[in-house]
Design an enzyme around this catalytic site. Structure first.
Site, PDB file in Angstrom:
ATOM      1  N   CYS A 108       0.821  -1.215   0.000  1.00  0.00           N
ATOM      2  CA  CYS A 108       0.000   0.000   0.000  1.00  0.00           C
ATOM      3  C   CYS A 108       0.856   1.268   0.000  1.00  0.00           C
ATOM      4  O   CYS A 108       0.544   2.245  -0.681  1.00  0.00           O
ATOM      5  CB  CYS A 108      -0.967   0.014   1.182  1.00  0.00           C
ATOM      6  N   HIS A 159      -2.405   1.106   7.157  1.00  0.00           N
ATOM      7  CA  HIS A 159      -2.615   1.247   5.714  1.00  0.00           C
ATOM      8  C   HIS A 159      -2.150   2.628   5.266  1.00  0.00           C
ATOM      9  O   HIS A 159      -2.130   3.584   6.052  1.00  0.00           O
ATOM     10  CB  HIS A 159      -4.103   1.072   5.391  1.00  0.00           C
ATOM     11  N   ASP A 184      -8.386   4.685  -1.813  1.00  0.00           N
ATOM     12  CA  ASP A 184      -7.819   3.456  -1.270  1.00  0.00           C
ATOM     13  C   ASP A 184      -7.123   2.660  -2.374  1.00  0.00           C
ATOM     14  O   ASP A 184      -7.758   2.238  -3.348  1.00  0.00           O
ATOM     15  CB  ASP A 184      -8.930   2.624  -0.629  1.00  0.00           C
TER      16      ASP A 184
END
Length: 499
Positions: A56, A162, A180
């Site tokens: 991520c 994240h 995201d």
């Protein structure tokens, strides 16, 4: 019978509002009218899904760097230069990131190494009001983007820590749009800014430090053009310590009476493989691109590299270093090891292998490539000056691939051992080039421990960056920043600073 697998997650709503829902579209429309969606279009143009569950941070950074149109200065695939997760491995091996993820500090490190300007804020050293101010400024501009490091639990989402870019802000409802990068799991969604702050104001168990956010924009100065420092080299920790801590101590010696004495003390104490720590940047092209002429872009980049090399040669410090290297004092093992790597075939083989790693997305893999049959060619046409290309055949896993390396022209004559004849011109930064650049890059306070005032004034004049030509000055300052950052890494202070 086929086993069921995971296909996405249902986005917990509330607290999040899915971007593509009716309410999400309304928020977007209102924020667009308010001017706080300006950065969204650049980000969405280069948006990507992380290629690994733990990538991520790398995916978020790739999106932002491409959105800012920062040139990585090296090729991705074929002739194309483009930021991809596989290229963001200079601060942490990809295999380690794949297994354990990446820390907030290392993402900031990667952004800096990639040529971006970074301002990083941990939640315990900032405030929600500061965050709101920064998010309003960034979302109203195409020149700055925010990456947030947060814990998913605050949004009732599955998972833990994240990273994702922030794509917009709705001032009326005080909500932020999270793009995201784990699109296989959750779509882009709006969240209350206060809740996002709560998600960032958590502790990363891997480091014991707070999460936070970072502002990423383009550097106003040029990134490294010809030289760089390798934080992936096995001895970089020891080398950084030597240059920052040990050198000032060595310079306190009463035996130092001249510039040549200084060079003797410093160069005879160099850590092993110093030449591997200081890398010079070459252009690498796949041979199957064909053609015997260079593009205007390639010629322009090569011309700048040649100019940097020329400007290094014109410094008084270079003359002192060259004089020392030709003296009996330079016969120590560590400096000799630098000479051993100056032969063109060895350098060509090394750089062609590095190019193969970059172009195949396997940068940093130890012993994965072997290069043989290097040769030198000159390309020219349409009245242009000749440009030198060193070619090599790289083998890996039973397959072979040809690579070309563009090299800047040095005026140093090489001997017949270069592999291309006695009249060959030196075509790469040699030991005296590299050592000169490294001495120029040392922090100014390095020399303050020299006891003799006249000698101190003389060496300060030799290493001063104030009178350097602009291109070389930028190169030296970039090297100095890299050295300072590596020292912070060595002291484990990166996570203790604003990073």
């Amino acid at each position: 019978m086929a086993l069921a697998g995971l296909y996405r997650r249902i986005l917990p709503s509330p607290p999040a509002i899915e971007f593509s829902s009716s309410e999400g579209k309304q928020l977007f429309s209102e924020a667009l009218q308010s001017g706080t969606m300006e950065g969204f279009f650049k980000l969405i143009s280069y948006f990507q899904t992380q290629s690994e569950p733990a990538y991520c941070g790398l995916a978020s950074l790739s999106v932002v760097l491409n959105a800012l149109a920062i040139d990585p200065g090296r090729k991705w695939k074929g002739p194309w230069r483009w930021f991809d997760e596989s290229m963001l491995d200079c601060c942490e091996p990809l295999e380690k990131v794949k297994a354990k993820g990446i820390t907030f500090a290392k993402v900031a490190c990667l952004a800096e190494c990639a040529g971006a300007q970074v301002e990083s804020f941990r939640s315990n050293k900032s405030s929600i009001d500061d965050f709101r101010r920064h998010i309003m400024n960034c979302t109203a501009s195409e020149d700055c983007h925010i990456i947030a490091s947060y814990h998913r639990a605050a949004f009732k989402q599955t998972g833990t820590g994240h990273f994702s870019p922030i794509g917009g802000y709705h001032a009326g409802r005080d909500m932020a749009l999270i793009l995201d990068v784990a699109r296989f799991k959750y779509p882009p969604h709006w969240v209350p800014l206060s809740l996002l702050w709560e998600a960032m104001d958590t502790i990363d168990e891997a480091t014991g430090h707070h999460r936070g956010f970072m502002l990423i924009s383009r550097l106003q100065r040029a990134p490294s053009l010809l030289y760089t420092l390798s934080c992936r080299h096995e001895s970089w920790v020891r080398t950084a310590k030597y240059l920052i801590e040990d050198v000032p101590v060595l310079l306190k010696s009463d035996d130092i009476k001249s510039v040549q004495d200084i060079l003797t003390v410093l160069f005879t104490s160099l850590p092993t493989n110093i030449g591997e720590f200081v890398k010079w940047v070459a252009e690498v092209r796949r041979q199957e691109e064909g053609g015997s002429k260079l593009s205007e872009e390639e010629k322009a980049r090569l011309a700048v590299k040649e100019e940097v090399l020329k400007e290094v040669h014109e410094t008084e410090l270079y003359k002192c270093v060259t004089e020392w290297l030709s003296s009996p004092s330079s016969c120590c093992r560590k400096v000799s090891s630098l000479h051993d790597k100056d032969s063109l075939p060895e350098i060509a083989a090394s750089v062609c292998c590095q190019g193969a790693e970059l172009l195949t997305g396997m940068h940093g893999t130890a012993g994965g490539f072997c290069c043989s049959a290097t040769c030198v060619k000159c390309l020219k046409g349409d009245g242009d000056p000749p440009k030198t290309v060193v070619s090599g055949m790289v083998t890996s896993g039973g397959g072979e691939q040809g690579f070309d390396m563009l090299v800047p022209m040095s005026q140093t004559k090489l001997g017949s051992d270069c592999g291309c004849g006695p009249s060959c011109i030196g075509m790469h930064p040699a030991s005296n080039d590299v050592l000169t650049a490294l001495l120029l890059a040392l922090p100014p306070h390095t020399w303050s421990s020299i006891k003799e005032e006249k000698l101190l004034a003389k060496i300060q004049g030799l290493v001063s960056t104030e009178n350097l030509p602009p291109i070389l000055q930028e190169e030296v300052l970039q090297l100095r920043w890299q050295l300072n950052f590596l020292k912070k890494c060595q002291d484990n202070k990166v996570d203790d600073d604003v990073y």
